[in-house]
Design an enzyme around this catalytic site. Structure first.
Site, PDB file in Angstrom:
ATOM      1  N   HIS A  51       3.050  -7.314   0.258  1.00 42.25           N
ATOM      2  CA  HIS A  51       2.863  -8.320   1.501  1.00 42.25           C
ATOM      3  C   HIS A  51       3.690  -9.089   2.063  1.00 42.25           C
ATOM      4  O   HIS A  51       4.617  -9.744   0.662  1.00 42.25           O
ATOM      5  CB  HIS A  51       1.322  -8.635   0.636  1.00 42.25           C
ATOM      6  CG  HIS A  51       0.654  -9.375   2.380  1.00 42.25           C
ATOM      7  ND1 HIS A  51       0.719 -10.454   2.549  1.00 42.25           N
ATOM      8  CD2 HIS A  51      -0.523  -8.581   3.122  1.00 42.25           C
ATOM      9  CE1 HIS A  51       0.096 -10.414   3.717  1.00 42.25           C
ATOM     10  NE2 HIS A  51      -0.546  -9.651   3.941  1.00 42.25           N
TER      11      HIS A  51
ATOM     12  N   LYS B 163       3.243   1.472  -5.172  1.00 39.30           N
ATOM     13  CA  LYS B 163       4.207   0.963  -6.650  1.00 39.30           C
ATOM     14  C   LYS B 163       3.415   0.693  -7.434  1.00 39.30           C
ATOM     15  O   LYS B 163       3.677   1.489  -8.527  1.00 39.30           O
ATOM     16  CB  LYS B 163       4.637  -0.515  -6.014  1.00 39.30           C
ATOM     17  CG  LYS B 163       5.583  -0.789  -5.060  1.00 39.30           C
ATOM     18  CD  LYS B 163       5.948  -2.223  -4.406  1.00 39.30           C
ATOM     19  CE  LYS B 163       4.919  -3.025  -4.312  1.00 39.30           C
ATOM     20  NZ  LYS B 163       4.573  -2.190  -2.777  1.00 39.30           N
ATOM     21  N   THR B 164       1.971  -0.201  -7.111  1.00 38.87           N
ATOM     22  CA  THR B 164       0.943  -0.348  -8.525  1.00 38.87           C
ATOM     23  C   THR B 164       0.644   1.193  -9.177  1.00 38.87           C
ATOM     24  O   THR B 164       0.660   1.546 -10.512  1.00 38.87           O
ATOM     25  CB  THR B 164       0.305  -1.138  -8.400  1.00 38.87           C
ATOM     26  OG1 THR B 164       0.786  -2.084  -7.783  1.00 38.87           O
ATOM     27  CG2 THR B 164      -0.639  -1.328  -9.609  1.00 38.87           C
TER      28      THR B 164
ATOM     29  N   ASP C  86       0.877  -1.248  -0.207  1.00 37.87           N
ATOM     30  CA  ASP C  86      -0.108  -0.099   0.010  1.00 37.87           C
ATOM     31  C   ASP C  86       1.047   1.072  -0.113  1.00 37.87           C
ATOM     32  O   ASP C  86       0.218   2.292   0.335  1.00 37.87           O
ATOM     33  CB  ASP C  86      -1.175   0.076   1.155  1.00 37.87           C
ATOM     34  CG  ASP C  86      -2.814  -1.620   0.991  1.00 37.87           C
ATOM     35  OD1 ASP C  86      -2.553  -1.394   0.105  1.00 37.87           O
ATOM     36  OD2 ASP C  86      -2.699  -1.577   2.301  1.00 37.87           O
TER      37      ASP C  86
END
Length: 155
Positions: free
Chosen positions: A62, A13-14, A10
């Site tokens: 994660h 990155k994306t 969270d």
């Protein structure tokens, strides 16, 4: 040139890869449903001028997906370590840095994300904290870039 993302879940990155390339690397229905990266994502960007193609490998943040992260950062040219300006250095940031170091990634840049959510003094403090932590790293770090996908800063 191949760039791999690294960093805590969270931290953006994306979202940062999407802002840079226009490609949403979260393509699996489960990723969309959970709002997290589970598998490696890929995107490409052609630079202006020289037309160099930069490939991005977006890895999960994660801890449950560290094996996938290891696969994604193996053999890349540069790492883009992503740190949330509001949260700072977190457990998976440290874990991902360790992966980069063990795999021999030689160059990196830090993207300090979500800078629109903090003031300039917090950005400066985070940048100093990151520089201090990375001063012990064998990876050659090429600075910290404050970014915001909301305002476009640093993109």
């Amino acid at each position: 040139m191949i760039v791999a993302t690294a960093g805590h879940i969270d931290h953006g990155k994306t979202t940062l890869v999407r802002a840079l390339t226009g490609v949403d690397t979260d393509r699996l229905p489960e990723e969309k449903q959970r709002g997290i990266s589970i598998d490696l994502g890929f995107a490409y960007w052609k630079t202006r001028g020289d037309g160099l193609t930069v490939g991005f490998v977006d890895v999960p943040g994660h801890a449950d997906f560290v094996r996938t992260t290891v696969a994604g950062v193996s053999g890349v040219d540069i790492a883009m370590l992503v740190v949330d300006a509001n949260e700072g250095w977190m457990p998976q940031t440290e874990e991902h840095l360790g992966v980069l170091e063990v795999l021999g990634v030689s160059h990196g840049v830090v993207a300090l994300t979500k800078c629109d959510k903090v003031d300039n003094s917090e950005v400066a403090a985070r940048t100093a904290e990151i520089a201090q932590r990375l001063s012990r790293s064998p990876v050659r770090w090429h600075g910290t870039i404050p970014t915001s996908t909301v305002t476009g800063e640093g993109i």
